[in-house]
Motif scaffolding. Sequence first.
Motif, PDB file in Angstrom:
ATOM      1  N   SER A 239       0.804  -1.227   0.000  1.00  0.00           N
ATOM      2  CA  SER A 239       0.000   0.000   0.000  1.00  0.00           C
ATOM      3  C   SER A 239       0.834   1.272   0.000  1.00  0.00           C
ATOM      4  O   SER A 239       0.335   2.343  -0.296  1.00  0.00           O
ATOM      5  CB  SER A 239      -0.949  -0.005   1.205  1.00  0.00           C
ATOM      6  OG  SER A 239      -0.224  -0.210   2.398  1.00  0.00           O
ATOM      7  N   PHE A 240       2.132   1.154   0.348  1.00  0.00           N
ATOM      8  CA  PHE A 240       2.974   2.346   0.355  1.00  0.00           C
ATOM      9  C   PHE A 240       3.920   2.387  -0.841  1.00  0.00           C
ATOM     10  O   PHE A 240       4.831   3.175  -0.887  1.00  0.00           O
ATOM     11  CB  PHE A 240       3.779   2.418   1.660  1.00  0.00           C
ATOM     12  CG  PHE A 240       2.959   2.823   2.845  1.00  0.00           C
ATOM     13  CD1 PHE A 240       2.793   4.165   3.166  1.00  0.00           C
ATOM     14  CD2 PHE A 240       2.316   1.863   3.622  1.00  0.00           C
ATOM     15  CE1 PHE A 240       2.030   4.542   4.261  1.00  0.00           C
ATOM     16  CE2 PHE A 240       1.545   2.242   4.705  1.00  0.00           C
ATOM     17  CZ  PHE A 240       1.397   3.584   5.030  1.00  0.00           C
ATOM     18  N   ARG A 241       3.600   1.500  -1.835  1.00  0.00           N
ATOM     19  CA  ARG A 241       4.487   1.425  -2.994  1.00  0.00           C
ATOM     20  C   ARG A 241       4.603   2.762  -3.707  1.00  0.00           C
ATOM     21  O   ARG A 241       5.690   3.187  -4.090  1.00  0.00           O
ATOM     22  CB  ARG A 241       3.963   0.366  -3.971  1.00  0.00           C
ATOM     23  CG  ARG A 241       4.825   0.238  -5.234  1.00  0.00           C
ATOM     24  CD  ARG A 241       4.149  -0.651  -6.254  1.00  0.00           C
ATOM     25  NE  ARG A 241       4.122  -2.049  -5.845  1.00  0.00           N
ATOM     26  CZ  ARG A 241       5.146  -2.909  -6.017  1.00  0.00           C
ATOM     27  NH1 ARG A 241       6.275  -2.482  -6.537  1.00  0.00           N
ATOM     28  NH2 ARG A 241       5.036  -4.168  -5.664  1.00  0.00           N
ATOM     29  N   LYS A 242       3.475   3.422  -3.832  1.00  0.00           N
ATOM     30  CA  LYS A 242       3.466   4.655  -4.607  1.00  0.00           C
ATOM     31  C   LYS A 242       3.578   5.915  -3.731  1.00  0.00           C
ATOM     32  O   LYS A 242       3.707   7.012  -4.245  1.00  0.00           O
ATOM     33  CB  LYS A 242       2.155   4.735  -5.408  1.00  0.00           C
ATOM     34  CG  LYS A 242       2.014   3.640  -6.452  1.00  0.00           C
ATOM     35  CD  LYS A 242       2.721   4.029  -7.741  1.00  0.00           C
ATOM     36  CE  LYS A 242       2.287   3.152  -8.905  1.00  0.00           C
ATOM     37  NZ  LYS A 242       3.063   1.868  -8.865  1.00  0.00           N
ATOM     38  N   THR A 243       3.475   5.718  -2.412  1.00  0.00           N
ATOM     39  CA  THR A 243       3.483   6.899  -1.541  1.00  0.00           C
ATOM     40  C   THR A 243       4.851   7.550  -1.535  1.00  0.00           C
ATOM     41  O   THR A 243       5.847   6.881  -1.313  1.00  0.00           O
ATOM     42  CB  THR A 243       3.112   6.503  -0.108  1.00  0.00           C
ATOM     43  OG1 THR A 243       2.023   5.582  -0.144  1.00  0.00           O
ATOM     44  CG2 THR A 243       2.753   7.711   0.730  1.00  0.00           C
ATOM     45  N   PRO A 244       4.890   8.848  -1.812  1.00  0.00           N
ATOM     46  CA  PRO A 244       6.183   9.522  -1.784  1.00  0.00           C
ATOM     47  C   PRO A 244       6.783   9.506  -0.374  1.00  0.00           C
ATOM     48  O   PRO A 244       6.039   9.472   0.619  1.00  0.00           O
ATOM     49  CB  PRO A 244       5.872  10.954  -2.227  1.00  0.00           C
ATOM     50  CG  PRO A 244       4.401  11.100  -2.229  1.00  0.00           C
ATOM     51  CD  PRO A 244       3.773   9.741  -2.193  1.00  0.00           C
ATOM     52  N   LEU A 245       8.096   9.532  -0.327  1.00  0.00           N
ATOM     53  CA  LEU A 245       8.818   9.406   0.938  1.00  0.00           C
ATOM     54  C   LEU A 245       8.317  10.369   2.009  1.00  0.00           C
ATOM     55  O   LEU A 245       8.005   9.981   3.126  1.00  0.00           O
ATOM     56  CB  LEU A 245      10.319   9.632   0.684  1.00  0.00           C
ATOM     57  CG  LEU A 245      11.227   9.612   1.912  1.00  0.00           C
ATOM     58  CD1 LEU A 245      11.123   8.291   2.645  1.00  0.00           C
ATOM     59  CD2 LEU A 245      12.651   9.879   1.506  1.00  0.00           C
ATOM     60  N   GLU A 246       8.214  11.654   1.623  1.00  0.00           N
ATOM     61  CA  GLU A 246       7.840  12.666   2.612  1.00  0.00           C
ATOM     62  C   GLU A 246       6.526  12.342   3.304  1.00  0.00           C
ATOM     63  O   GLU A 246       6.371  12.493   4.510  1.00  0.00           O
ATOM     64  CB  GLU A 246       7.748  14.048   1.938  1.00  0.00           C
ATOM     65  CG  GLU A 246       9.098  14.644   1.597  1.00  0.00           C
ATOM     66  CD  GLU A 246      10.080  14.575   2.768  1.00  0.00           C
ATOM     67  OE1 GLU A 246       9.708  15.039   3.875  1.00  0.00           O
ATOM     68  OE2 GLU A 246      11.182  14.040   2.585  1.00  0.00           O
ATOM     69  N   GLU A 247       5.611  11.857   2.510  1.00  0.00           N
ATOM     70  CA  GLU A 247       4.270  11.578   3.030  1.00  0.00           C
ATOM     71  C   GLU A 247       4.264  10.305   3.880  1.00  0.00           C
ATOM     72  O   GLU A 247       3.575  10.223   4.898  1.00  0.00           O
ATOM     73  CB  GLU A 247       3.314  11.411   1.837  1.00  0.00           C
ATOM     74  CG  GLU A 247       1.850  11.435   2.225  1.00  0.00           C
ATOM     75  CD  GLU A 247       0.985  11.229   0.980  1.00  0.00           C
ATOM     76  OE1 GLU A 247       0.054  10.413   1.046  1.00  0.00           O
ATOM     77  OE2 GLU A 247       1.288  11.867  -0.065  1.00  0.00           O
ATOM     78  N   ALA A 248       5.049   9.341   3.437  1.00  0.00           N
ATOM     79  CA  ALA A 248       5.031   8.038   4.109  1.00  0.00           C
ATOM     80  C   ALA A 248       5.894   8.013   5.352  1.00  0.00           C
ATOM     81  O   ALA A 248       5.701   7.173   6.237  1.00  0.00           O
ATOM     82  CB  ALA A 248       5.512   6.966   3.126  1.00  0.00           C
ATOM     83  N   LEU A 249       6.820   8.943   5.429  1.00  0.00           N
ATOM     84  CA  LEU A 249       7.852   8.867   6.457  1.00  0.00           C
ATOM     85  C   LEU A 249       7.342   8.671   7.896  1.00  0.00           C
ATOM     86  O   LEU A 249       7.835   7.798   8.605  1.00  0.00           O
ATOM     87  CB  LEU A 249       8.759  10.096   6.373  1.00  0.00           C
ATOM     88  CG  LEU A 249      10.061   9.999   7.160  1.00  0.00           C
ATOM     89  CD1 LEU A 249      10.862   8.769   6.778  1.00  0.00           C
ATOM     90  CD2 LEU A 249      10.885  11.253   6.978  1.00  0.00           C
ATOM     91  N   PRO A 250       6.358   9.468   8.336  1.00  0.00           N
ATOM     92  CA  PRO A 250       5.909   9.305   9.722  1.00  0.00           C
ATOM     93  C   PRO A 250       5.464   7.875  10.027  1.00  0.00           C
ATOM     94  O   PRO A 250       5.743   7.351  11.115  1.00  0.00           O
ATOM     95  CB  PRO A 250       4.733  10.275   9.833  1.00  0.00           C
ATOM     96  CG  PRO A 250       4.985  11.299   8.787  1.00  0.00           C
ATOM     97  CD  PRO A 250       5.638  10.570   7.651  1.00  0.00           C
TER      98      PRO A 250
END
Length: 577
Positions: A239-250
């Motif tokens: 589910s986080f394959r496409k999530t950009p780093l900044e958004e996924a980081l937390p």
Amino acid sequence: MPVVIYMRDSNPVREGFSNGMGNVRNRLESMIAESLHSVAGYKDLKAELSIELDIPRISDHGDYASNIALGLTRHLKRNPRQIASEIVANLNDSDSILEKVEIAGPGFINFFIKPAAWYGIIREVLDNAKKYGRLEIQRGPKVQVEFVSANPTGPLHIGHGRGAAIGDVLANILAARGFQVQREYYINDAGNQMDTLGRSLYFRYRQELGEGLEFPDNHYRGEYMLDLAKDFKRSHGDSFRKTPLEEALPVFTDYAAERILDGIKEDLDIFGVHFDNWFSERDLHKIDSIAKTIEYFRERGFIYESEGAVWFKSTAFGDEKDRVVVRANGASTYFAADLAYHRDKFERGFESVVDIWGADHHGYVERMLAGVQAMGRTRDDLRIVLVQLVNLLRGGAPVAMSTRGGEFVTLREVIDEVGKDATRFIFLTRRTDSPLDFDLEVAKARSNDNPVFYVQYAHARLCSVFEVARDRGVEFDPGSVNDEAFRLLNLRQELDLIKQVGEFPEMVCECVRSLEPHYIPYYLHQLVSLFHSYYHDNRILTEDAELTQARLCLAWTIKEVIGNALELLGVTAPQKM
RNA sequence: GCGCCUGUAGCUCAGUUGGAUAGAGCAACGGACUUCUAAUCCGUAGGUCACAGGUUCGAAUCCUGUCAGGCGUACCA
């Protein structure tokens, strides 16, 4: 009034030092203290000095020796032997414990104790077994011991283990001497490193999904991150394959930190270390504590701006330079958080705070002490114990501890291989500020190399004696033995053993004063050595019923003291081996 | 460069705030089990307390300097 816990005469370290009057050392000390008042010129003395009783190596020098007269020479400007004879002449031996007193050499006072005087120690232990050496007071000073406090960016390594053992045992010792102790772990879960941690997991996760990403430099590349990534994938899928780093980081940061902290907690649990409080750095940020602390210091004149940054005036208290608390980019420093954290500690009502740090942080000590003093506290309210590094060896050869590759032997692996007891014991046998060679082969050997077994064996042996006594139908109740029988304990070895038992409370006090636990293993070794020798030469269960009772009493006190000392160390006292 | 820590028996380390003749374990060598646990005990040997000065009745301990090793010297954590 803040309590300085290292002062020799401060309460409660020594206050009521023993519960009964069994303690010979105590009685002797107070006898000398009284006598001093009759010494000419003593009353006008301004200098404070403590009465030190030495146990001489040479038996001709008595059971205890005092150099008090030598210490007074300088102040009184008088002949030490003269002073000594005045002290001796005025001793009031109301309990009649003294066999004889001699003045020797330049002015030592040597005390020879009547055998009967020692027997009170046995009675005291028989009556208070588990409490012997402890100080039971209503409400001792509140002390906090903060230790381990490893960043939740990876599993604990052996160095953390040493700090954990030392902190845990210091807390035990302080608690034994009447302090109200809280064990706290400070979680550094804020700042750059947490972002790095989150990114590390993010990249491993993407790699786990089959992407050919390159893992960035200066990130956590330990094997544990691969496991975390696998687990993360298992629970979150792609589910986080496409999530950009900044958004996924937390999400990644929180996941990694939480999982790693859980691992740390588990390792500590296995190691026998349990905290009362886990203090999160994030909570400090949540309540804006850092900014408030800076304002607090600003009002007191310890804050100024320069070169775009905000500085704390630590030089006001002896630090070699002032320290930045808010960087030019607006971010606060680790030190700022630590100031807020320590202010919080004192606001929580601790009269004294002990920090256990790795010795590689020694450059940080002065600024922290400066911070504490700027809070209106004394330098002594914060005691920082520096724990030196551990060199891990196997069979004499160094074990590679590469942090670069993230490969290292974890505390958990050491405990699994060596065992909790031996690991703790070895950590606690050296002075904290002395570097420690930890050889895995030596540590796990069930051999003479390993002092922990020497001590545990004595305890098991003693338990075995009582077992056999039971089997033979020998009745023994430590509470209802007639003390008259103790007079039969007149062998040199027996008196030495009782004497050593009697030193236990004093030894624990010494640990508190110095914040050094290593006295305990050394004490134990000495006690146990006396016992093994005695056991070899004599029988405890004899044909003579009265003698047997007396010796069982002695055996019981030794067993209890070994048990108490091992308990302070967090090492098990086995019934059988 | 500056600061902190360390330097004691072949090895690993104690040495209680300056005390009497320097301590222990391991390793080495030689002994002790018909007994309540030999995972034990007894003995022998092993030292210029890194080095040089100084302080004093007295120094492994305190001061100065030198040497060796470790760590630290960030507007990192």
